[in-house]
Design a protein around this motif. Structure first.
Motif, mmCIF file in Angstrom:
data_model
loop_
_atom_site.group_PDB
_atom_site.id
_atom_site.type_symbol
_atom_site.label_atom_id
_atom_site.label_comp_id
_atom_site.label_asym_id
_atom_site.label_seq_id
_atom_site.Cartn_x
_atom_site.Cartn_y
_atom_site.Cartn_z
ATOM 1 N N THR A 1 0.852 -1.188 0.000
ATOM 2 C CA THR A 1 0.000 0.000 0.000
ATOM 3 C C THR A 1 0.889 1.241 0.000
ATOM 4 O OG1 THR A 1 -0.118 0.027 2.426
ATOM 5 C CG2 THR A 1 -1.855 -1.159 1.249
ATOM 6 N N TYR A 2 0.272 2.372 -0.273
ATOM 7 C CA TYR A 2 1.036 3.618 -0.387
ATOM 8 C C TYR A 2 0.377 4.692 0.474
ATOM 9 C CZ TYR A 2 2.718 0.976 -4.370
ATOM 10 O OH TYR A 2 3.229 -0.023 -5.166
ATOM 11 N N GLY A 3 1.188 5.440 1.192
ATOM 12 C CA GLY A 3 0.665 6.499 2.053
ATOM 13 C C GLY A 3 0.602 6.054 3.493
ATOM 14 N N HIS A 4 1.058 6.930 4.389
ATOM 15 C CA HIS A 4 1.098 6.585 5.809
ATOM 16 C C HIS A 4 -0.287 6.556 6.447
ATOM 17 C CE1 HIS A 4 5.471 6.716 5.951
ATOM 18 N NE2 HIS A 4 5.417 7.835 5.242
ATOM 19 N N GLY A 5 -1.283 7.125 5.778
ATOM 20 C CA GLY A 5 -2.617 7.172 6.357
ATOM 21 C C GLY A 5 -3.466 5.951 6.073
ATOM 22 N N LYS A 6 -2.922 4.972 5.360
ATOM 23 C CA LYS A 6 -3.696 3.781 5.010
ATOM 24 C C LYS A 6 -3.992 2.971 6.267
ATOM 25 C CE LYS A 6 -5.498 1.005 1.905
ATOM 26 N NZ LYS A 6 -6.616 1.423 1.037
ATOM 27 N N GLN A 7 -5.260 2.824 6.584
ATOM 28 C CA GLN A 7 -5.663 2.126 7.808
ATOM 29 C C GLN A 7 -5.196 0.676 7.794
ATOM 30 O OE1 GLN A 7 -9.877 1.908 8.417
ATOM 31 N NE2 GLN A 7 -9.703 1.324 10.546
ATOM 32 N N GLY A 8 -4.527 0.286 8.886
ATOM 33 C CA GLY A 8 -4.094 -1.101 9.033
ATOM 34 C C GLY A 8 -2.768 -1.437 8.388
ATOM 35 N N SER A 9 -2.213 -0.519 7.604
ATOM 36 C CA SER A 9 -0.956 -0.842 6.926
ATOM 37 C C SER A 9 0.193 -0.887 7.926
ATOM 38 C CB SER A 9 -0.650 0.185 5.837
ATOM 39 O OG SER A 9 -0.378 1.461 6.406
ATOM 40 N N GLY A 10 1.184 -1.686 7.613
ATOM 41 C CA GLY A 10 2.349 -1.822 8.481
ATOM 42 C C GLY A 10 3.452 -2.525 7.727
ATOM 43 N N PHE A 11 4.632 -2.540 8.305
ATOM 44 C CA PHE A 11 5.772 -3.172 7.649
ATOM 45 C C PHE A 11 5.776 -4.670 7.949
ATOM 46 C CE2 PHE A 11 7.149 1.247 7.778
ATOM 47 C CZ PHE A 11 7.591 1.418 6.469
ATOM 48 N N ALA A 12 5.804 -5.462 6.900
ATOM 49 C CA ALA A 12 5.762 -6.908 7.024
ATOM 50 C C ALA A 12 7.173 -7.475 7.159
ATOM 51 C CB ALA A 12 5.066 -7.518 5.814
ATOM 52 N N TYR A 13 7.253 -8.789 7.239
ATOM 53 C CA TYR A 13 8.539 -9.468 7.408
ATOM 54 C C TYR A 13 9.502 -9.186 6.264
ATOM 55 C CZ TYR A 13 6.689 -12.739 3.967
ATOM 56 O OH TYR A 13 6.162 -13.277 2.822
ATOM 57 N N ASN A 14 8.963 -8.868 5.074
ATOM 58 C CA ASN A 14 9.813 -8.620 3.913
ATOM 59 C C ASN A 14 10.173 -7.153 3.740
ATOM 60 O OD1 ASN A 14 7.303 -7.670 3.207
ATOM 61 N ND2 ASN A 14 7.034 -9.033 1.439
ATOM 62 N N GLY A 15 9.810 -6.327 4.734
ATOM 63 C CA GLY A 15 10.150 -4.914 4.684
ATOM 64 C C GLY A 15 9.203 -4.056 3.880
ATOM 65 N N ILE A 16 8.155 -4.650 3.322
ATOM 66 C CA ILE A 16 7.192 -3.908 2.513
ATOM 67 C C ILE A 16 6.057 -3.392 3.400
ATOM 68 C CG2 ILE A 16 5.465 -4.111 0.678
ATOM 69 C CD1 ILE A 16 7.297 -6.071 -0.716
ATOM 70 N N ARG A 17 5.676 -2.149 3.195
ATOM 71 C CA ARG A 17 4.541 -1.585 3.926
ATOM 72 C C ARG A 17 3.258 -1.943 3.185
ATOM 73 N NH1 ARG A 17 4.288 2.919 7.446
ATOM 74 N NH2 ARG A 17 2.139 3.553 7.841
#
Length: 299
Positions: free
Chosen positions: A138-154
């Motif tokens: 996902t893109y943008g810090h305001g995306k609800q529920g987004s976070g950095f996963a084990y592979n470093g991708i948000r």
């Protein structure tokens, strides 16, 4: 290109798809089982089918749902809703409403399996449930529920279970959307139990095998599978306890596993040997006692 001629459509293939949805009563199911309890929740059936039609036509965002309102689409279908209307409806969902929608989708699958026998052909004899998680960026810090996963991708983390057989393609049984930093195993035990129950109701009355990678090799998950009477083929975690148990097994305890299709690696491999353990290792999560199982060939 935009089809604005009232006599032209670019997605005529939606006609048989929505006719099938009408035959199994998809709109009525959603109308009966999903209640947002707010004004935007009215006409749930029309909004849900508008979203389904848009997704089938290639829409992957709310704005893209406008694909079902061009040209002569209104002459083919009634009740089409604007993207903004569908967006307001979707934003009104809570976790409880998602579970209501899941209930409607489960019943729709059961009806669809009865209406289209080839959809789940062969599951009455041998069926596979595959479960896995995946990260959607996902893109943008305001995306609800987004976070950095084990592979470093948000992004967001979704867990999906599918049903298939040796003669039919995988069909999604159930899915859950989770925060991007969610552990792969979170909620997997309850989801597998739910998926097995739905598979049985959809016609998988014979041998049922749950398959998963090592991320799902935990006591609660294996216990949940065994409690339903299903078999499992789950990759064991390669840790010290597992390796010590393998190394303690005698050579006479090996068994032959034949592959249906040879594997070129680099010369054809038509089988392998496996060992049956006389005792159970102790992984991080307590595992249930060992059980006899056959590993069916993957085709």
């Amino acid at each position: 290109m935009r089809f604005d001629d009232a006599g032209l459509v670019s997605c005529a293939g939606l006609v048989p798809v929505l006719r099938l949805a009408e035959d199994i009563g998809l709109g009525g199911l959603i109308e009966q089982r999903v209640d947002l309890g707010i004004p935007v929740g009215a006409n749930t059936d029309a909004k849900a089918l508008s979203v389904v039609a848009g997704m089938v036509a290639g829409a992957d965002s709310i704005e893209d749902l406008d694909v079902i309102r061009h040209g002569g689409m209104r002459r083919l279908f009634t009740g089409l809703r604007a993207p903004s209307t569908c967006g307001s409806w979707l934003r009104g969902f809570t976790h409880g409403h998602v579970r209501q929608l899941t209930s409607a989708a489960s019943e729709a699958l059961i009806r669809l399996a009865g209406r289209v026998p080839s959809l789940l052909a062969g599951v009455e004899q041998l069926a596979f449930i595959d479960i896995d998680s995946k990260i959607k960026e996902t893109y943008g810090h305001g995306k609800q529920g987004s976070g950095f996963a084990y592979n470093g991708i948000r992004g967001l983390n979704h867990l999906i279970a599918t049903l298939s057989s040796p003669v039919c393609a995988p069909v999604i049984l159930t899915a859950r959307l989770r925060g991007g930093n969610a552990d792969s195993r979170r909620g997997a035990a309850s989801m597998i139990t739910e998926a097995i129950g739905l598979a049985r109701r959809s016609g998988a009355t014979g041998t049922l095998v749950v398959r998963a990678d090592s991320a799902f090799c935990t006591g609660p998950i294996i216990t949940a599978i065994r409690r339903t009477g299903a078999s499992f083929s789950v990759t064991a975690q390669k840790n010290a306890a597992v390796m010590a148990t393998i190394n303690a097994i005698g050579d006479d305890d090996w068994g032959q596993v034949a592959y249906r299709h040879p594997i070129p690696d680099p010369r054809p491999v038509s089988g392998s040997r496996t060992r049956r353990s006389p005792k159970q290792s102790t992984p991080r999560s307590p595992m249930p006692p060992p059980t006899r199982a056959r590993s069916p060939p993957r085709g």
